[in-house]
Design a protein around this motif. Structure first.
Motif, PDB file in Angstrom:
ATOM      1  N   ALA A   1      -1.980  -5.334  28.486  1.00  0.00           N
ATOM      2  CA  ALA A   1      -2.363  -4.687  29.747  1.00  0.00           C
ATOM      3  C   ALA A   1      -3.778  -4.135  29.655  1.00  0.00           C
ATOM      4  CB  ALA A   1      -1.378  -3.569  30.085  1.00  0.00           C
ATOM      5  N   GLU A   2      -4.117  -3.507  28.524  1.00  0.00           N
ATOM      6  CA  GLU A   2      -5.459  -2.950  28.363  1.00  0.00           C
ATOM      7  C   GLU A   2      -6.519  -4.042  28.312  1.00  0.00           C
ATOM      8  OE1 GLU A   2      -4.336   1.247  26.081  1.00  0.00           O
ATOM      9  OE2 GLU A   2      -5.334  -0.360  24.966  1.00  0.00           O
ATOM     10  N   SER A   3      -6.202  -5.164  27.692  1.00  0.00           N
ATOM     11  CA  SER A   3      -7.145  -6.281  27.627  1.00  0.00           C
ATOM     12  C   SER A   3      -7.475  -6.787  29.035  1.00  0.00           C
ATOM     13  CB  SER A   3      -6.563  -7.412  26.777  1.00  0.00           C
ATOM     14  OG  SER A   3      -7.412  -8.534  26.772  1.00  0.00           O
TER      15      SER A   3
ATOM     16  N   LYS B   1     -11.252  -6.418  31.113  1.00  0.00           N
ATOM     17  CA  LYS B   1     -11.935  -7.549  31.749  1.00  0.00           C
ATOM     18  C   LYS B   1     -12.272  -7.246  33.205  1.00  0.00           C
ATOM     19  CE  LYS B   1      -9.732 -10.992  28.759  1.00  0.00           C
ATOM     20  NZ  LYS B   1      -8.723 -12.094  28.669  1.00  0.00           N
ATOM     21  N   GLN B   2     -11.521  -6.315  33.799  1.00  0.00           N
ATOM     22  CA  GLN B   2     -11.774  -5.916  35.185  1.00  0.00           C
ATOM     23  C   GLN B   2     -12.766  -4.763  35.272  1.00  0.00           C
ATOM     24  OE1 GLN B   2      -7.845  -4.965  36.618  1.00  0.00           O
ATOM     25  NE2 GLN B   2      -7.135  -7.089  36.539  1.00  0.00           N
ATOM     26  N   GLY B   3     -13.257  -4.312  34.107  1.00  0.00           N
ATOM     27  CA  GLY B   3     -14.229  -3.230  34.078  1.00  0.00           C
ATOM     28  C   GLY B   3     -13.627  -1.838  34.083  1.00  0.00           C
ATOM     29  N   VAL B   4     -12.337  -1.733  33.819  1.00  0.00           N
ATOM     30  CA  VAL B   4     -11.659  -0.435  33.815  1.00  0.00           C
ATOM     31  C   VAL B   4     -11.777   0.195  32.421  1.00  0.00           C
ATOM     32  CG1 VAL B   4      -9.458   0.757  34.119  1.00  0.00           C
ATOM     33  CG2 VAL B   4     -10.040  -1.198  35.569  1.00  0.00           C
ATOM     34  N   ASN B   5     -12.152   1.477  32.389  1.00  0.00           N
ATOM     35  CA  ASN B   5     -12.283   2.176  31.114  1.00  0.00           C
ATOM     36  C   ASN B   5     -10.909   2.553  30.562  1.00  0.00           C
ATOM     37  OD1 ASN B   5     -15.113   2.163  31.064  1.00  0.00           O
ATOM     38  ND2 ASN B   5     -15.206   3.986  32.366  1.00  0.00           N
ATOM     39  N   ILE B   6     -10.719   2.307  29.276  1.00  0.00           N
ATOM     40  CA  ILE B   6      -9.491   2.695  28.583  1.00  0.00           C
ATOM     41  C   ILE B   6      -9.731   4.023  27.885  1.00  0.00           C
ATOM     42  CG2 ILE B   6      -7.816   2.024  26.831  1.00  0.00           C
ATOM     43  CD1 ILE B   6      -7.861   0.241  29.343  1.00  0.00           C
ATOM     44  N   ASP B   7      -8.765   4.908  27.955  1.00  0.00           N
ATOM     45  CA  ASP B   7      -8.888   6.231  27.335  1.00  0.00           C
ATOM     46  C   ASP B   7      -8.593   6.121  25.838  1.00  0.00           C
ATOM     47  OD1 ASP B   7      -8.963   8.875  26.634  1.00  0.00           O
ATOM     48  OD2 ASP B   7      -7.332   9.517  27.955  1.00  0.00           O
ATOM     49  N   GLU B   8      -9.618   5.795  25.059  1.00  0.00           N
ATOM     50  CA  GLU B   8      -9.450   5.603  23.620  1.00  0.00           C
ATOM     51  C   GLU B   8      -9.106   6.895  22.901  1.00  0.00           C
ATOM     52  OE1 GLU B   8      -9.521   2.682  22.327  1.00  0.00           O
ATOM     53  OE2 GLU B   8     -10.661   1.395  23.700  1.00  0.00           O
ATOM     54  N   ALA B   9      -9.393   8.033  23.523  1.00  0.00           N
ATOM     55  CA  ALA B   9      -9.133   9.331  22.873  1.00  0.00           C
ATOM     56  C   ALA B   9      -7.654   9.705  22.906  1.00  0.00           C
ATOM     57  CB  ALA B   9      -9.956  10.427  23.548  1.00  0.00           C
ATOM     58  N   TYR B  10      -6.878   9.039  23.750  1.00  0.00           N
ATOM     59  CA  TYR B  10      -5.457   9.376  23.844  1.00  0.00           C
ATOM     60  C   TYR B  10      -4.747   9.074  22.522  1.00  0.00           C
ATOM     61  CZ  TYR B  10      -0.511   9.145  24.973  1.00  0.00           C
ATOM     62  OH  TYR B  10       0.848   9.338  24.942  1.00  0.00           O
TER      63      TYR B  10
END
Length: 255
Positions: A234-236, A240-249
């Motif tokens: 889902a994150e991948s 690709k759609q330009g959505v930022n993933i919350d890596e700090a979570y």
């Protein structure tokens, strides 16, 4: 009369019946499960204190409280509590007042050593990205507990919206429901809140599914691995759609 009670996970059903005689009734399920339930009226709602002092939170305007006991995990006693409540003293409430009232509830819950919880198969999103994602997925995705929706965003929430948190006591899901037929921002609306508090072990029991509940410890690692693979997929797609993933979570311990 606004009756105040104190409950927490791990309580025995006998203690509940003894502490609040005449308030709680017990019912049996054919599976052997037991339910200890208290109910109040709209004119005389209850106040429910939940948990030990370090994670204590208070639910006002309570209409019911139900504790669940499973014979498969008898030594754990009450493994789950469900509390239904109104958002305010009276049901009709202006939408912006409801938004601010709910923000106060969420802020108080975050003070009690609680952290946002994202399901292990769900993408790690925050803020406005959560609202956009939730619009395109089933309502099981929990919104960001640190993000306060604007009034316009609030008015566009679906009929049932979730927020999820965890602490060392257990996993808390808050479900806010509203009457979508009362959706004029200049007129009062009707809101209702459900609080579900599960023990950590019960959360794991639910993750592995009903058919593996009694062997959950053996099944848990493999199940979490599969769920996290779904998250990565889902994150991948979202990246690709330009959505930022919350890596700090950070996932809770055990994940």
């Amino acid at each position: 009369m606004n009756e105040r009670i104190h409950i927490q996970l791990g309580q025995s059903g006998d203690d509940i019946l003894e502490n609040y005689p005449g308030l709680f009734s017990m019912s049996d399920h054919p599976s052997g499960a037991k339910f200890h339930a208290a109910r109040w009226t709209k004119d005389a709602r209850g106040t429910v204190e939940i948990g030990p002092s370090e994670t204590l939170f208070v639910i006002h305007h309570a209409l019911s409280a139900t504790g669940n006991y499973s014979p498969s995990f008898a030594n754990e006693n009450i493994i789950e509590w469900n509390i239904n409540a109104g958002l305010a003293e009276s049901s009709p409430i202006m939408h912006d007042a409801a938004r601010k009232q709910f923000q106060s509830i969420r802020a108080n819950l975050r003070k009690g050593s609680r952290h946002r919880y994202i399901d292990p198969d769900a993408p790690r999103l925050s803020g406005e990205n959560v609202l956009r994602y939730a619009e395109s997925t089933p309502s099981v995705y929990g919104l960001d507990t640190d993000y306060e929706p604007t009034l316009d965003e609030w008015m566009h929430l679906p009929g049932r919206t979730l927020w999820k948190l965890w602490s060392k006591e257990g996993y808390l899901t808050i479900a806010l429901s509203r009457d979508l037929s009362l959706n004029d921002v200049n007129q009062p609306g009707a809101y209702f809140i459900e609080f579900n508090l599960r023990s950590e072990k019960e959360q794991f029991h639910q993750l592995v599914g009903a058919d593996k509940r009694t062997v959950w410890q053996q099944a848990l690692r493999a199940e979490i691995k599969l769920l996290k693979e779904k998250r990565q997929q889902a994150e991948s797609t979202l990246r690709k759609q330009g959505v930022n993933i919350d890596e700090a979570y950070q996932d809770p311990p055990g994940f």
